[in-house]
Design a protein around this motif. Sequence first.
Motif, mmCIF file in Angstrom:
data_model
loop_
_atom_site.group_PDB
_atom_site.id
_atom_site.type_symbol
_atom_site.label_atom_id
_atom_site.label_comp_id
_atom_site.label_asym_id
_atom_site.label_seq_id
_atom_site.Cartn_x
_atom_site.Cartn_y
_atom_site.Cartn_z
ATOM 1 N N VAL A 146 0.892 -1.033 0.384
ATOM 2 C CA VAL A 146 -0.143 -0.252 0.044
ATOM 3 C C VAL A 146 0.932 1.341 -0.046
ATOM 4 O O VAL A 146 1.777 1.329 1.086
ATOM 5 N N LEU A 147 1.012 2.397 -0.555
ATOM 6 C CA LEU A 147 1.327 3.565 -0.826
ATOM 7 C C LEU A 147 -0.053 4.607 0.318
ATOM 8 O O LEU A 147 -0.472 4.853 -0.600
ATOM 9 N N LYS A 148 1.137 5.496 0.269
ATOM 10 C CA LYS A 148 0.213 6.099 1.671
ATOM 11 C C LYS A 148 0.621 7.278 0.998
ATOM 12 O O LYS A 148 1.131 7.668 0.241
ATOM 13 N N ASN A 149 -0.664 8.525 1.445
ATOM 14 C CA ASN A 149 0.257 9.547 1.154
ATOM 15 C C ASN A 149 0.427 9.967 -0.523
ATOM 16 O O ASN A 149 0.865 11.058 -1.103
ATOM 17 N N MET A 150 -0.795 9.194 -1.368
ATOM 18 C CA MET A 150 -0.509 9.080 -2.368
ATOM 19 C C MET A 150 -1.020 10.646 -3.134
ATOM 20 O O MET A 150 -2.053 11.149 -2.351
ATOM 21 N N ASP A 151 -0.307 11.045 -4.195
ATOM 22 C CA ASP A 151 -1.369 12.573 -4.498
ATOM 23 C C ASP A 151 -0.430 13.287 -6.002
ATOM 24 O O ASP A 151 -0.432 11.718 -6.793
ATOM 25 N N GLY A 152 -1.218 13.837 -6.991
ATOM 26 C CA GLY A 152 -1.405 14.095 -8.334
ATOM 27 C C GLY A 152 0.504 14.277 -8.493
ATOM 28 O O GLY A 152 1.065 13.262 -9.992
ATOM 29 N N ALA A 153 0.937 14.831 -7.933
ATOM 30 C CA ALA A 153 2.773 14.678 -8.748
ATOM 31 C C ALA A 153 3.858 12.220 -8.568
ATOM 32 O O ALA A 153 4.440 13.297 -9.512
ATOM 33 N N LYS A 154 2.663 12.326 -8.106
ATOM 34 C CA LYS A 154 3.531 10.202 -8.270
ATOM 35 C C LYS A 154 2.915 10.103 -9.488
ATOM 36 O O LYS A 154 3.655 9.554 -9.360
ATOM 37 N N ALA A 155 1.563 10.560 -9.670
ATOM 38 C CA ALA A 155 0.767 9.954 -10.778
ATOM 39 C C ALA A 155 2.170 9.524 -12.007
ATOM 40 O O ALA A 155 2.394 8.017 -12.615
ATOM 41 N N PRO A 156 2.592 10.294 -12.473
ATOM 42 C CA PRO A 156 3.436 10.529 -13.614
ATOM 43 C C PRO A 156 4.988 8.957 -13.667
ATOM 44 O O PRO A 156 4.396 8.417 -14.549
#
Length: 246
Positions: A146-156
Amino acid sequence: MDNSKLIAFDIEIAKEIPAYAPDWQQYEPLGISCMAVAVAGEEQVHFWQGVPQMNVEACREVVGRLQDYVKQGYSIVTWNGCKFDFNVLAQESGLIDECIQLALDHIDLMMMVTFTKGHYLSLQAALNGSGLGGKLKNVILSDGTVLKNMDGAKAPGMWAKGEYEAVIAYLKEDVVQLLALAEMTIRNKSLHWLSRSGNRQKMPVYRLLTARECFKIPEPDVSWQRNPPRRSDFISWIPQEKIRGL
């Protein structure tokens, strides 16, 4: 406005941007890894995606689908879509004029807040203030962790590593929550958010405004800010001859 005729639209970019980069536009072209639309009254979220990123033909297909929704009487809703999402889609599809029209005639909820109150606002703050679930913070990776603290900057970066399902799950929650926020704003005739200090704020919203209509909002006092938002930044990608009269 009829709640049944709203769609929420969002994209994820393909290019990895350095952490805390102040201006993503300096890294253009950004590419698009995936896009999504949530339609009011439908459980299914519609996705488009490409590896390593969506090609021109696929991006043009999305532009056509968005135009079809508009012809059917739907209003497109985004959060910062006039400045960002439609700018990127215009570059990636090459359909500049079509994306300009979509951008100016759609509802950008963040733009409504910024033009009325004189400051930027995050989607998360609005979701928190409205009592909605908020953006997806934990995503499951392909190895089961599980990756916590996901945000849009991590998506690419995640997309480049093949974590397609995790990115799609994050994008899905964004459009679903955005649609719920728009519908709640219509019902309550107001948009709520939590300030950085944790205080609940609200703004009367008698009807949702298109990006074009936002330019008719009286400019607020922004003298208290060192570097206030400039209205021109939201449409800086649009040629001047296309925005005369705004």
